[in-house]
Design a protein around this motif. Structure first.
Motif, mmCIF file in Angstrom:
data_model
loop_
_atom_site.group_PDB
_atom_site.id
_atom_site.type_symbol
_atom_site.label_atom_id
_atom_site.label_comp_id
_atom_site.label_asym_id
_atom_site.label_seq_id
_atom_site.Cartn_x
_atom_site.Cartn_y
_atom_site.Cartn_z
ATOM 1 N N LEU A 68 0.823 2.373 4.240
ATOM 2 C CA LEU A 68 1.000 1.878 2.924
ATOM 3 C C LEU A 68 -0.112 1.710 1.709
ATOM 4 O O LEU A 68 -0.270 2.294 0.946
ATOM 5 N N LYS A 69 -1.583 1.269 2.284
ATOM 6 C CA LYS A 69 -2.866 0.800 2.737
ATOM 7 C C LYS A 69 -3.280 2.065 1.307
ATOM 8 O O LYS A 69 -3.944 2.445 0.602
ATOM 9 N N HIS A 70 -3.082 3.548 2.327
ATOM 10 C CA HIS A 70 -4.003 4.593 2.034
ATOM 11 C C HIS A 70 -2.659 5.534 0.393
ATOM 12 O O HIS A 70 -3.306 5.737 -0.585
ATOM 13 N N CYS A 71 -1.759 5.141 0.866
ATOM 14 C CA CYS A 71 -1.199 4.640 -0.552
ATOM 15 C C CYS A 71 -0.916 4.681 -1.803
ATOM 16 O O CYS A 71 -1.112 5.131 -3.152
ATOM 17 N N ASN A 72 -1.331 3.123 -1.615
ATOM 18 C CA ASN A 72 -1.939 2.454 -2.662
ATOM 19 C C ASN A 72 -3.331 3.294 -3.613
ATOM 20 O O ASN A 72 -3.265 3.417 -4.625
ATOM 21 N N ASP A 73 -4.531 3.433 -2.226
ATOM 22 C CA ASP A 73 -5.642 4.121 -2.636
ATOM 23 C C ASP A 73 -5.326 5.238 -3.016
ATOM 24 O O ASP A 73 -5.996 5.693 -4.523
ATOM 25 N N LEU A 74 -4.377 6.259 -3.004
ATOM 26 C CA LEU A 74 -3.962 7.987 -3.089
ATOM 27 C C LEU A 74 -3.242 7.318 -4.732
ATOM 28 O O LEU A 74 -2.636 8.777 -4.885
ATOM 29 N N ASN A 75 -2.990 6.529 -5.459
ATOM 30 C CA ASN A 75 -2.234 6.820 -6.072
ATOM 31 C C ASN A 75 -1.079 6.965 -6.342
ATOM 32 O O ASN A 75 0.144 7.663 -6.906
ATOM 33 N N LEU A 76 -0.248 7.002 -4.909
ATOM 34 C CA LEU A 76 1.339 7.159 -4.379
ATOM 35 C C LEU A 76 2.303 6.214 -4.087
ATOM 36 O O LEU A 76 1.498 5.474 -2.821
ATOM 37 N N ASN A 77 3.297 6.851 -4.780
ATOM 38 C CA ASN A 77 4.248 5.798 -4.547
ATOM 39 C C ASN A 77 5.536 5.800 -3.485
ATOM 40 O O ASN A 77 6.428 6.571 -3.600
ATOM 41 N N ILE A 78 5.156 6.245 -2.706
ATOM 42 C CA ILE A 78 6.210 6.400 -1.476
ATOM 43 C C ILE A 78 5.499 4.934 -0.550
ATOM 44 O O ILE A 78 4.910 4.623 0.252
ATOM 45 N N GLU A 79 7.437 4.944 0.165
ATOM 46 C CA GLU A 79 7.408 4.245 1.220
ATOM 47 C C GLU A 79 8.009 4.860 2.372
ATOM 48 O O GLU A 79 9.113 5.853 2.424
ATOM 49 N N ILE A 80 7.470 4.892 3.626
ATOM 50 C CA ILE A 80 7.980 5.740 4.873
ATOM 51 C C ILE A 80 8.611 4.243 5.812
ATOM 52 O O ILE A 80 8.156 3.516 5.935
ATOM 53 N N GLN A 81 9.243 5.191 6.537
ATOM 54 C CA GLN A 81 9.963 4.058 7.817
ATOM 55 C C GLN A 81 10.238 5.357 8.956
ATOM 56 O O GLN A 81 10.838 6.249 8.858
ATOM 57 N N PHE A 82 9.662 4.772 10.410
ATOM 58 C CA PHE A 82 9.816 5.605 11.914
ATOM 59 C C PHE A 82 11.181 4.817 12.041
ATOM 60 O O PHE A 82 11.556 3.837 12.590
ATOM 61 N N ASN A 83 13.101 5.820 12.290
ATOM 62 C CA ASN A 83 13.618 5.224 12.345
ATOM 63 C C ASN A 83 14.090 5.599 14.113
ATOM 64 O O ASN A 83 14.049 6.956 14.516
#
Length: 506
Positions: free
Chosen positions: A352-367
């Motif tokens: 989540l932190k790296h996504c914010n830094d990269l201007n990336l709006n994606i949420e992931i989840q390990f199912n």
């Protein structure tokens, strides 16, 4: 703590790179060049050494100097600078470390501990079940727990397979047969040397038997001669008595000498030799045809006997053993699964932190879902994501565009990497503008902790390089040149487009 670092690379005859030397920096190393110049070719060598790229030509050689922080005593490799090389000649590839030949899988295994290589479509590995499991286990330090679990899992699997394929009654019959065969061979205790000696003794005994027959004939004839000489002695004149006595003495001495020899010869027991040879021949007839075959089969029978005994031991009271295995498998796999879920949370937070830094709006989840026990426990792990809040979670390849996948891959790799060298081949594909700035800033930030090598088309990345290389190509050969500040300025202008673009911006 000292980090791992690629010091230099030497390419010889790799396509149009005839003799090229590259010296990397500890931080951010950027490789640029015109489209088609062969920027990505230089990264082939790392793929070859890691065992993920086959190479594009049949004859070439590569040497990579890597400064590693640890001793690898198992392969007699020590911390400091080590030379990893690969040479391909007429379809034969040789891998070496410090001039010593090693199997390909050993070299790739060692280097995979230090180097993470991202190429186009590398994101696909994050969709693979086994890769996700291995990442989670590495982060959660599940190695010892997995070893304990697998000990019981392998025994459980072996017991289940045995119950399907074997029965105790048949195994007992086989055991009895093998023990009788082994006993039969061991009672004779055959050796190649003894067989040769027996054959020699038999040949000698056969000749001696012929001698005995001749000696017995001589003794019989001597008895006849002695009888006749005694008859002569009775009727002959006294003056010939001395001559007759002398003849009798000669015959009697001959008889005594022959009888003495016969007693020695008859002590040589040919029947015992024949009996032993018969035993050898029986073994060869049953388990041969040669004595070497008998001895080889004896070894095989012994191995088979041990295997049968092991199977019997496993199958006896197998129900209790299976229950014990399942109990321990459950205990260890639950601990392993819990650790994986904690690792997944840790990765998700970092992602989540790296996504914010990269201007990336994606949420992931390990199912996580539970499946039948397997080599890795009972976890099935899938990586899902979404770009819009409250939307259903879907596989990553469905929800992300090309440019998003590149950044997503970078964010994931940064979330799981702990140490080493990061190599990116056009991680900026499909990216431009402000997002390119974000990516460049992230790569620069990462290079403060890891050595980074990146092939890029973005000037935003190039301007932040600690070392900047350009790939040049003419009709005959290719060149990878390290740029000074003036040359960098020229190359970055080329990457922007032209002077007209820069004037327009100004």
């Amino acid at each position: 703590m000292k980090s791992v670092e690629i010091v230099s690379v030497h390419l010889h005859d790799y396509l149009y790179f005839k003799d090229v030397d590259i010296y990397f920096d500890k931080g951010l190393n950027v490789i640029t060049g015109e489209t088609g110049a062969g920027k990505s070719l230089m990264l082939d060598i790392f793929g070859i050494l890691l065992g993920v790229t086959p190479g594009r030509v049949d004859n070439y050689s590569v040497e990579v100097v890597i400064d590693i922080p640890d001793d690898i005593l198992e392969y007699e490799i020590f911390k400091g600078e080590n030379v990893f090389s690969v040479k391909r000649n007429n379809s034969r590839t040789t891998f070496k470390i410090n001039g010593r030949v090693y199997p390909k899988n050993v070299v790739s295994s060692i280097l995979s501990n230090y180097i993470t290589l991202h190429r186009q479509n590398s994101h696909m590995k994050f969709l693979e079940q086994n890769f996700l499991i291995s990442i989670l286990d590495e982060i959660s330090n599940n190695k010892n727990l997995l070893n304990e679990y697998r000990k019981y899992y392998e025994l459980y699997k072996e017991l289940k397979d045995l119950l399907k394929s074997e029965s105790l009654n048949k195994l007992y019959e086989k055991l009895e047969y093998l023990e009788s065969v082994i006993k039969e061979i061991e009672e004779v205790n055959p050796t190649v040397e003894e067989e040769e000696l027996l054959n020699e003794q038999y040949n000698v005994a056969t000749k001696l038997q012929e001698t005995v027959e001749k000696y017995n004939e001589i003794l019989n004839e001597s008895e006849v001669i002695s009888e006749k000489l005694w008859n002569i002695k009775k009727i002959i004149n006294d003056k010939y008595e001395e001559s007759v006595n002398a003849a009798l003495d000669i015959v009697e001495t001959l008889k005594l000498d022959i009888q003495k020899e016969l007693s020695e010869i008859e002590g040589y027991d040919i029947k015992e030799i024949e009996e032993k040879i018969w035993q050898y021949n029986q073994l060869k007839r049953k388990y041969g045809p040669t004595l070497e075959d008998v001895l080889l089969n004896y070894e095989n029978y012994m191995k088979e006997l041990n295997e049968v005994k092991k199977k019997i031991e496993l199958l006896e009271d197998s129900k209790k053993k299976i229950e014990d295995c399942l109990k321990n498998m459950k205990k260890f796999s639950e601990k392993i699964s819990l650790n994986r879920k904690k690792a997944a949370e840790k990765i998700s937070e970092a992602f989540l932190k790296h996504c914010n830094d990269l201007n990336l709006n994606i949420e992931i989840q390990f199912n996580f879902s539970k499946i039948d026990y397997n080599y890795n426990g009972f976890d099935k792990v899938e990586l899902l994501g979404r770009t819009v809040k409250n939307q259903p979670l879907k596989p990553l390849k469905v929800i992300a565009s090309g440019g998003e996948l590149s950044r997503l891959m970078l964010a994931l790799e940064l979330s799981v990497v702990s140490d080493g060298i990061l190599i990116f081949d056009e991680v900026d594909a499909g990216i431009s503008g402000e997002t390119g700035n974000k990516l460049a800033e992230k790569l620069k930030e990462v290079s403060e902790r890891y050595q980074v090598i990146v092939v890029t088309h973005l000037p935003q990345v190039a301007v932040r390089a600690d070392k900047h290389f350009v790939v040049l190509k003419d009709q005959k050969s290719g060149l990878i040149k390290e740029l000074d500040e003036e040359e960098r300025s020229i190359e970055i202008k080329r990457m922007v487009g032209s002077d007209d673009v820069l004037k327009f911006i100004d």
